[in-house]
Design an enzyme around this catalytic site. Sequence first.
Site, PDB file in Angstrom:
ATOM      1  CE  LYS A  53       4.074  20.193  42.796  1.00 57.07           C
ATOM      2  NZ  LYS A  53       3.326  20.664  43.962  1.00 57.07           N
ATOM      3  CD  GLN A  97      -0.280  20.656  44.909  1.00 59.09           C
ATOM      4  OE1 GLN A  97       0.731  19.987  44.700  1.00 59.09           O
ATOM      5  NE2 GLN A  97      -0.307  21.959  44.698  1.00 59.09           N
ATOM      6  CG  ASP A 120       5.863  21.181  49.448  1.00 60.82           C
ATOM      7  OD1 ASP A 120       6.325  21.466  48.321  1.00 60.82           O
ATOM      8  OD2 ASP A 120       4.671  20.911  49.653  1.00 60.82           O
TER       9      ASP A 120
END
Length: 295
Positions: A53, A97, A120
């Site tokens: 990422k 995460q 997200d």
Amino acid sequence: MGAQVLDGKACAAEVEGQLASRIAHLSEANVTPHLAVIIVGDDPASHVYVNAKIRACERLGVRSTHVALPSDTSEADLVGHVEALNERPDVHGILVQSPLPSHMDEERITDLIDPSKDVDGFHPVNLGRLVQGRTDGLIPCTPHGVMKMLEWAKVDLQGKRAVVLGRSRIVGMPAALLLAAKGADATVTIVHSRTENIADRCKEADIVIAAVGRPTMVKAGWLKPGAVVVDVGINRVDDETRERGWRLAGDVDPEAANVAAWLSPVPGGVGPMTIAMLMSNTVRAAETQSGFPGE
Ligand code: NDP
């Protein structure tokens, strides 16, 4: 091996190419999209994902902040980090995460993220919008990537039967909502661990999205000839022929390529698309927070 490849790398490159002009437009107004990624603990796979990422940010000229916390970090400490990032006007996107260490409540942390920075797309506000049929917000990256791949391959979804294997809030459930949303217009069946006759459900489907986390579960014999198959699964399986002793396998048996019209590979399918859609959400968040009209 008849199936055409639903090439996530090529599709992701296209998505990233389209983002470049939006990033340039923001930069003319002195706005650099900025993604903050928090990782807790030392799970090797999670570090690989986070590094991918960060590399995508570098590739696109998106600023990134990488917050790596030890596995014994308290939940209160993590809450403090999220709240501080929520307050920072220069940070447009926040990602924590998954998975978090077992002493932390992942849903509580998700709920704390400012919904406008929730790149997200897991915050109840963003998932709730999706349930309302509003697909113009911050959409979970993996199912959004799946939809982009189907669009890239010009798959006609209208009135078609889709089966989604898996009902997680991260992949399966939002994928089903997106397929059934007005504009996509597929007729969707959700299959999960309590579903009976899964092979029969799959055989009826024009489109199969596999997100169960079970290596090669979906067999060629489960598919209708000409089906479009998207393999979301990323599973590590032992492989002594490899120096590292393992390889990645999807949720779909590669033999499915003999029956399907389209099949996404693992790796190189949904994985790169997930990252491209994260970049897309970060740019969108920056645009929204800076008063830009967006796409
Ligand atoms: P979860 O474990 O959260 O969900 C798995 C789902 O599959 C559940 O709904 C479960 O049913 C269902 N399931 C499990 N076993 C069976 C079975 N034998 N038959 C039918 N249904 C079953 O996983 P995720 O949704 O997070 O991820 C799914 C896969 O996708 C994993 O391999 C993961 O690594 C991969 N993934 C890939 C990404 C990418 O970028 N390519 C991103 C995110 C995930 P129930 O609800 O009844 O328990």
